[in-house]
Enzyme design. Structure first.
Site, mmCIF file in Angstrom:
data_model
loop_
_atom_site.group_PDB
_atom_site.id
_atom_site.type_symbol
_atom_site.label_atom_id
_atom_site.label_comp_id
_atom_site.label_asym_id
_atom_site.label_seq_id
_atom_site.Cartn_x
_atom_site.Cartn_y
_atom_site.Cartn_z
ATOM 1 N N HIS A 1 0.842 -1.215 0.000
ATOM 2 C CA HIS A 1 0.000 0.000 0.000
ATOM 3 C C HIS A 1 0.874 1.261 0.000
ATOM 4 O O HIS A 1 1.024 1.912 1.027
ATOM 5 C CB HIS A 1 -0.891 -0.002 1.239
ATOM 6 C CG HIS A 1 -2.048 0.962 1.170
ATOM 7 N ND1 HIS A 1 -1.961 2.309 1.457
ATOM 8 C CD2 HIS A 1 -3.349 0.762 0.840
ATOM 9 C CE1 HIS A 1 -3.136 2.888 1.334
ATOM 10 N NE2 HIS A 1 -3.992 1.972 0.953
ATOM 11 N N ILE B 1 1.803 4.809 1.271
ATOM 12 C CA ILE B 1 0.900 5.712 1.979
ATOM 13 C C ILE B 1 0.279 4.935 3.135
ATOM 14 O O ILE B 1 -0.165 3.800 2.961
ATOM 15 C CB ILE B 1 -0.220 6.233 1.044
ATOM 16 C CG1 ILE B 1 0.384 7.062 -0.096
ATOM 17 C CG2 ILE B 1 -1.239 7.053 1.827
ATOM 18 C CD1 ILE B 1 -0.627 7.496 -1.142
ATOM 19 N N GLY C 1 -5.759 4.905 5.391
ATOM 20 C CA GLY C 1 -6.611 5.762 6.195
ATOM 21 C C GLY C 1 -7.255 5.032 7.358
ATOM 22 O O GLY C 1 -7.422 5.594 8.443
ATOM 23 N N VAL C 2 -7.611 3.768 7.153
ATOM 24 C CA VAL C 2 -8.238 3.011 8.234
ATOM 25 C C VAL C 2 -7.267 2.803 9.401
ATOM 26 O O VAL C 2 -7.694 2.722 10.557
ATOM 27 C CB VAL C 2 -8.774 1.648 7.731
ATOM 28 C CG1 VAL C 2 -9.940 1.854 6.779
ATOM 29 C CG2 VAL C 2 -7.687 0.833 7.055
ATOM 30 N N GLU D 1 -7.584 3.787 13.250
ATOM 31 C CA GLU D 1 -7.260 2.793 14.279
ATOM 32 C C GLU D 1 -6.278 3.363 15.295
ATOM 33 O O GLU D 1 -6.412 3.137 16.504
ATOM 34 C CB GLU D 1 -6.675 1.542 13.626
ATOM 35 C CG GLU D 1 -6.061 0.533 14.582
ATOM 36 C CD GLU D 1 -7.058 -0.140 15.507
ATOM 37 O OE1 GLU D 1 -6.645 -0.629 16.572
ATOM 38 O OE2 GLU D 1 -8.261 -0.179 15.156
#
Length: 203
Positions: free
Chosen positions: A112, A118, A121-122, A126
């Site tokens: 990723h 990057i 976003g999750v 978290e």
């Protein structure tokens, strides 16, 4: 004579790959002006380079409240899913500010993305949830080390990519706490270099 010229040309071409390009004076100074002071010279701002000691001193006033070892006694998470490195501000039962140092060594960056790493976003969300957990697991009715779960996330907005080398500075505030059922509601936001990277209305 022609052979000597040809040989010299070949040598110059082969070594140019190992030399750094010569940049204009302004370009060389610009790379350090992010950290440096600016002095007035000839009516213009002239960036002054800073050394490692001065750059390091920028965070001298930031004190660690909970170290990584302290966090491990509160949260059940472990590598590679412990996403808070330290806590630098803490109000019991109310709020906390935590730090996540983003590094290419984290396994999710292999996919990723391979050519443009990057932080997902999750995982930013978290990380903020874990910071909220550090606050909640020290409140009445909770037990440090207990496992807790997401029930929902609302109003998430990502503002800029978070990449290896960034320092994600997160802040969460506990809005509600039900000690009987161990349920919390919190808001959160996170910044990189003073710019907001992600915010959420409720989790």
């Amino acid at each position: 004579m022609m052979k000597r010229i040809a040989l010299l040309t070949a040598l110059v071409a082969s070594t140019s790959a190992f030399t750094s390009p010569i940049l204009p004076q302004t370009a060389r100074l610009t790379s350090t002006s992010v950290f440096g002071k600016k002095d007035k010279k000839d009516g213009e701002d002239a960036p002054v380079a800073s050394g490692a000691e001065e750059i390091s001193a920028l965070t001298a006033g930031v004190k660690t409240i909970f170290s990584l070892e302290d966090i491990a006694k509160i949260l059940p998470h472990r590598y590679p899913f412990l996403l808070v490195d330290k806590v630098v501000e803490y109000e019991m039962g109310k709020r906390a500010v935590g730090i996540k140092s983003v590094t290419l060594n984290e396994p999710h960056f292999t996919g990723h993305f391979p050519d443009r790493p990057i932080m997902p976003g999750v995982l930013q969300v978290e990380a903020m949830a874990q910071l909220a957990g550090i606050v909640c697991l020290q409140m009445e009715g909770a037990e440090p080390g207990a496992v807790f779960f997401f029930a929902g996330v609302d109003g998430v907005k990502w503002k800029k990519p978070v990449v290896p080398g960034d320092t994600l500075v997160m802040e969460v505030e506990i809005k509600k706490w039900n000690k009987r059922f161990g349920i919390a509601t919190a808001t959160g936001r996170a910044y990189v270099d003073g710019e907001m990277a992600v915010e959420l209305d409720e989790m």
